[in-house]
Design a protein around this motif. Structure first.
Motif, short mmCIF file in Angstrom:
data_model
loop_
_atom_site.label_atom_id
_atom_site.label_comp_id
_atom_site.label_asym_id
_atom_site.label_seq_id
_atom_site.Cartn_x
_atom_site.Cartn_y
_atom_site.Cartn_z
N SER A 88 0.84 -1.20 0.00
CA SER A 88 0.00 0.00 0.00
C SER A 88 0.88 1.25 0.00
O SER A 88 2.10 1.18 0.22
N SER A 89 0.28 2.40 -0.23
CA SER A 89 1.02 3.66 -0.36
C SER A 89 1.90 3.93 0.86
O SER A 89 1.49 3.71 2.01
N ARG A 90 3.11 4.41 0.60
CA ARG A 90 4.03 4.75 1.69
C ARG A 90 4.15 6.26 1.86
O ARG A 90 5.14 6.76 2.40
N LYS A 91 3.15 6.97 1.40
CA LYS A 91 3.19 8.43 1.46
C LYS A 91 3.44 8.92 2.89
O LYS A 91 4.17 9.88 3.11
N ASN A 92 2.84 8.25 3.86
CA ASN A 92 2.99 8.66 5.26
C ASN A 92 3.89 7.71 6.05
O ASN A 92 3.82 7.67 7.27
N PHE A 93 4.73 6.99 5.33
CA PHE A 93 5.60 6.03 6.01
C PHE A 93 6.62 6.74 6.90
O PHE A 93 7.27 7.70 6.49
N LYS A 94 6.73 6.27 8.15
CA LYS A 94 7.73 6.78 9.08
C LYS A 94 8.70 5.68 9.49
O LYS A 94 9.91 5.86 9.46
N ASN A 95 8.15 4.55 9.89
CA ASN A 95 8.99 3.41 10.26
C ASN A 95 8.17 2.13 10.18
O ASN A 95 6.94 2.16 10.07
N VAL A 96 8.87 1.01 10.21
CA VAL A 96 8.24 -0.29 10.07
C VAL A 96 7.27 -0.56 11.21
O VAL A 96 6.17 -1.10 11.01
N GLU A 97 7.65 -0.18 12.44
CA GLU A 97 6.82 -0.46 13.60
C GLU A 97 5.42 0.11 13.46
O GLU A 97 4.43 -0.52 13.85
N GLU A 98 5.30 1.31 12.92
CA GLU A 98 4.00 1.95 12.79
C GLU A 98 3.28 1.58 11.50
O GLU A 98 2.05 1.64 11.43
N PHE A 99 4.04 1.18 10.46
CA PHE A 99 3.44 0.99 9.14
C PHE A 99 2.85 -0.40 8.95
O PHE A 99 1.78 -0.55 8.37
N ILE A 100 3.54 -1.43 9.41
CA ILE A 100 3.08 -2.80 9.19
C ILE A 100 2.10 -3.19 10.30
O ILE A 100 2.46 -3.20 11.48
N GLN A 101 0.88 -3.52 9.90
CA GLN A 101 -0.18 -3.79 10.87
C GLN A 101 -0.14 -5.22 11.41
O GLN A 101 -0.46 -5.45 12.57
N GLU A 102 0.22 -6.19 10.58
CA GLU A 102 0.21 -7.59 11.03
C GLU A 102 1.37 -7.83 12.00
O GLU A 102 2.52 -7.57 11.68
N ASN A 103 1.05 -8.36 13.16
CA ASN A 103 2.05 -8.52 14.21
C ASN A 103 3.22 -9.40 13.78
O ASN A 103 4.39 -9.06 14.01
N ASP A 104 2.91 -10.55 13.14
CA ASP A 104 3.99 -11.46 12.79
C ASP A 104 4.86 -10.91 11.67
O ASP A 104 6.08 -11.07 11.68
N SER A 105 4.25 -10.23 10.70
CA SER A 105 5.03 -9.61 9.63
C SER A 105 5.91 -8.50 10.18
O SER A 105 7.08 -8.37 9.82
N ARG A 106 5.34 -7.70 11.06
CA ARG A 106 6.10 -6.60 11.66
C ARG A 106 7.28 -7.15 12.45
O ARG A 106 8.39 -6.60 12.40
N LEU A 107 7.06 -8.25 13.18
CA LEU A 107 8.14 -8.83 13.98
C LEU A 107 9.28 -9.32 13.10
O LEU A 107 10.45 -9.10 13.42
#
Length: 768
Positions: free
Chosen positions: A74-93
């Motif tokens: 999805s769009s990364r227009k407001n991307f700051k960091n992985v922790e805030e951007f990726i919603q799925e817990n296991d993918s983020r981990l």
């Protein structure tokens, strides 16, 4: 590093021979690895192993890291960091764990805030990290892509990822040589994707097992680098260890100006091109197998079933079991028809589609997007198509496509224009199919559940997928081409790269996607790991399985790959087969009586473990309690991965002998596997069969030896090899690549990022 031996050699023989650090009498080879690509799915357990053993990464300058498999597109227009951007817990981990490992080991990383981020097999060539004559590995089976450059490139499991990180070598053996020669002239509308699908249809998904395929012939020589990459990408789908194409002027032109390639007109470039030009098979070189293909026999091709070998021309019909002679193929056809919701005899062009996916490491380069845009331009997707997606393979591909106006062509037609990533190719991210949805896909695998549980996948070229989106059903692209045929010529970004220096600390952290404190914390030497449990004899219940081509997606579906541990996967083993609607399937063997405690799996069909390089498949088997598999044949990578985990894969190719063993298993009797004496016995100790096993692998299993510890005993030979390598091929050392500034030991200067202006769709390939 040209070899002095003047005996006629194949391309594979030359590259393999130039990278031998040590060779034992039994043929076991310690092979040096020039380039290592790392991503978030198959690396966490490898880095954990390094930390537990106190080991460092031997060659950070030869290691390139990115995220791609399970990140959102999805769009990364407001991307700051992985922790805030990726919603799925296991993918983020998985992604945050990778970033921590990048910090701890001081590695070059293209994160989600970096325009250079993308699919590993697209960014490697794009950056010039992939070069002719190199050995390239990654914890991903489609590493074979890089063979388009005359590199020996292949996928490895997580244990081997750890081995390369620690030693920059692999323990391996020579593969067989296979030549596939394609001559003639391709028909309009036929692309390299059609060529490789046609080839897989001819030789099957096990046709290249145990071999490295060299693609040659007038058709291959006429392809662009991007088209060649698509072919080599899917050589793994033909069962091969790797695919290779001899480098030539088209290769050299592609590499000119790439950030990590030797600088053009420098002494290094001239020396490199001289060496690269020698990388072709000699006259008189011997191949174990040769397949000849006539281009006139190839038309736009796509898959109908659940294996890449299930192909037909778009003008054909869905086959039925009676169209096959082999009993395994008959049974596979019946299962595939049921899963795909198809009826034998249905014309392919009458099959409607629900979704369209243009992307993946097979077909998400700029040339692929241009070809699809030619079909789409000025049209609209059909009303029955629920969703059509275009996912560029990297941030730089996306930027180039936007400069040409391709994004507008797609969005005007009703397509979604996404950010770089693997996306719907394997559905480890939010881009998935719902059950029974049918997808026209440019990806590389159509296994059951590959793009989402119950999803139905048809593989095809980007132009064919675009035509399906417009028609609302599987379609012949030749009926949708307005002007020029599918591009097969060389293309490049049409601007000179300019250095783009970050101006603030916040901007730098966003580009690098890593905290400022990235001093190496754990990459210090220490004691070796404890090794593996010794495997001498194994006695237990053997579960029979009468299936052929059991792929890694069937062994463990991709939704269970989002883990940073090796354990806990036993409950997910054969998940789609073991469970129906959330409850146990009583018909599946491992849910029945004594087989719940099986230690041995007896598979009567060939090609067990085909598909991905993911080591999660043997981990799941081992976690369930299965330490030994008996089958007529295996996919190469899976076969290697089992040994790395202290497991024993036994090959029994004699059908009668295998049937006798399977009979004991069906009766619920125990079987004993005696590795020391290389025998399989029944519960009373009567011999059922003898089996072969490589002496080195047997030695390691019987003694529970740690491969990395063994390899580090060869430190002197590795160091001598590296010294000679630096003299012979200095462009392979990453001194100009991994730039470090004083006071900031692991701060990495950004490679040049092209700046482009939006323009109209080019109908001809662009020049650099």
């Amino acid at each position: 590093m040209p070899s002095a031996d003047q005996n006629p050699k194949t391309l594979y023989d030359k590259v393999f021979g130039d990278h031998i650090v040590n060779e034992q009498e039994d043929g076991t080879v310690l092979l040096y690895i020039d380039r290592h690509l790392v991503h978030e799915v198959t690396s966490p357990q490898a880095f954990e192993g390094l930390k537990n053993a106190g080991r460092k990464v031997r060659r950070p300058d030869c290691t390139l890291v990115t995220v791609d498999h399970n990140i959102p597109t999805s769009s990364r227009k407001n991307f700051k960091n992985v922790e805030e951007f990726i919603q799925e817990n296991d993918s983020r981990l998985q992604c945050t764990t990778l970033e921590e490992n990048v910090k701890d080991f001081g590695l070059t990383y293209f994160g989600m805030g970096d325009k250079r981020q993308g699919i590993v097999h697209i960014i490697g060539p794009e950056q010039g990290f992939t070069l002719p004559g190199t050995t390239v590995v990654c914890g991903d089976s489609h590493t074979s892509t890089h063979g388009a450059f005359g590199a020996l490139a292949f996928g490895i499991g997580t244990s081997e990822v750890e081995h390369v990180l620690a030693t920059q070598t692999l323990i391996t053996r020579r593969s067989k040589n296979m030549r596939i020669q394609v001559d003639g002239t391709l028909h309009p509308g036929v692309s390299s994707k059609d060529v490789i699908l046609h080839i897989i249809g001819v030789i099957g998904t096990a046709g290249g097992t145990g071999a490295v395929i060299e693609f040659c012939g007038s058709v291959v020589r006429g392809l662009s680098m991007e088209a060649r990459m698509s072919m080599c990408n899917m050589s793994i789908e033909a069962g091969a260890r790797a695919g290779m194409i001899a480098p030539d002027e088209i290769t050299f032109e592609y590499l000119k100006g790439r950030p990590l390639a030797p600088k053009v007109d420098s002494p290094e470039w001239k020396k490199a091109v001289k060496y690269w030009s020698s990388l072709k098979s000699d006259d008189g070189a011997v191949y174990d197998k040769t397949v000849l293909i006539d281009a006139k026999d190839i038309v736009p091709t796509l898959t109908w079933g659940t294996s890449p070998q299930d192909v037909v021309p778009i003008t054909g019909v869905v086959p039925g079991p009676d169209d096959f002679v082999d009993e395994n193929r008959k049974a596979s056809c019946e299962r595939a028809l049921e899963y795909m919701g198809l009826t034998a005899g249905t014309p392919m062009q009458e099959i409607p589609v629900d979704k369209v996916f243009i992307g993946s490491c097979t077909n998400a380069r700029i040339e692929d997007l241009r070809n699809a845009a030619k079909v789409v331009r000025g049209k609209k997707i059909a009303s029955n198509v629920k969703r059509a997606m275009v996912v560029p393979g990297s941030g730089l591909v996306k930027q180039q496509a936007e400069s040409e106006g391709l994004d507008k062509i797609f969005t005007d037609a009703g397509f979604e224009w996404r950010e770089a990533g693997c996306s719907m190719c394997l559905g480890m991210n939010p881009d998935i199919l719902s059950p029974q949805e049918r997808c026209a896909s440019t990806s590389n695998r159509n296994f059951e559940g590959r793009q989402g549980a119950g999803g139905r996948t048809h593989l095809m070229s980007p132009a064919m997928a675009a035509a399906a989106a417009i028609a609302g059903k599987l379609a012949d692209v030749r009926e949708h081409l307005i002007s020029s045929p599918v591009v097969k010529a060389q293309n490049k970004v049409d601007v000179q790269p300019e250095y783009e220096e970050p101006t603030t600390e916040e901007e730098f952290e966003r580009i690098m996607d890593e905290p400022a404190d990235n001093e190496p914390h754990t990459n210090t030497t220490g004691s070796s790991s404890t090794g593996l449990p010794k495997f001498t004899t194994l006695k237990g219940i053997a579960a029979p399985m009468d299936r052929a081509n059991v792929d890694t997606d069937a062994i463990i579906p991709k939704q269970f790959l989002k883990t940073i541990k090796r354990t806990g996967l036993g409950s997910a083993l054969f998940y789609e087969l073991r469970y129906k609607d959330g409850t146990e399937n009583p018909d599946f063997i491992l849910n029945q009586g004594v087989y719940r405690n099986a230690k041995i799996l007896v598979v009567t069909g060939p090609n067990f473990g085909c598909g991905s390089s993911r080591e999660h498949a043997p981990w799941a088997l081992l976690d369930f309690g299965i330490k030994c598999i008996i089958a007529p044949s295996y996919a190469d990578i899976f076969f290697n991965n089992t040994f790395k985990n202290g497991m024993l894969p036994i090959i029994i190719s004699d059908e009668q002998v295998l049937a006798k063993i399977a009979s004991e298993a069906r009766a619920g009797h125990e079987i004993e596997v005696d590795l020391v004496n290389q025998e399989i016995k029944d519960a009373q100790g009567n011999k059922l069969a003898s089996f072969d096993v490589e002496e080195f692998r047997k030695h390691c299993l019987v003694n529970g030896l740690d491969d990395i510890g063994l390899t580090l005993q060869q430190e002197g030979k590795i160091r001598s090899f590296e010294a000679k390598r630096s003299l012979d091929t200095p462009w392979l050392d990453g001194t100009g690549y991994l730039k470090r500034n004083r006071g900031q030991p692991t701060m990495i200067a950004a490679a040049p990022v092209p700046k482009t202006n939006r323009g109209d769709l080019k109908t001809e390939p662009l020049e650099w």
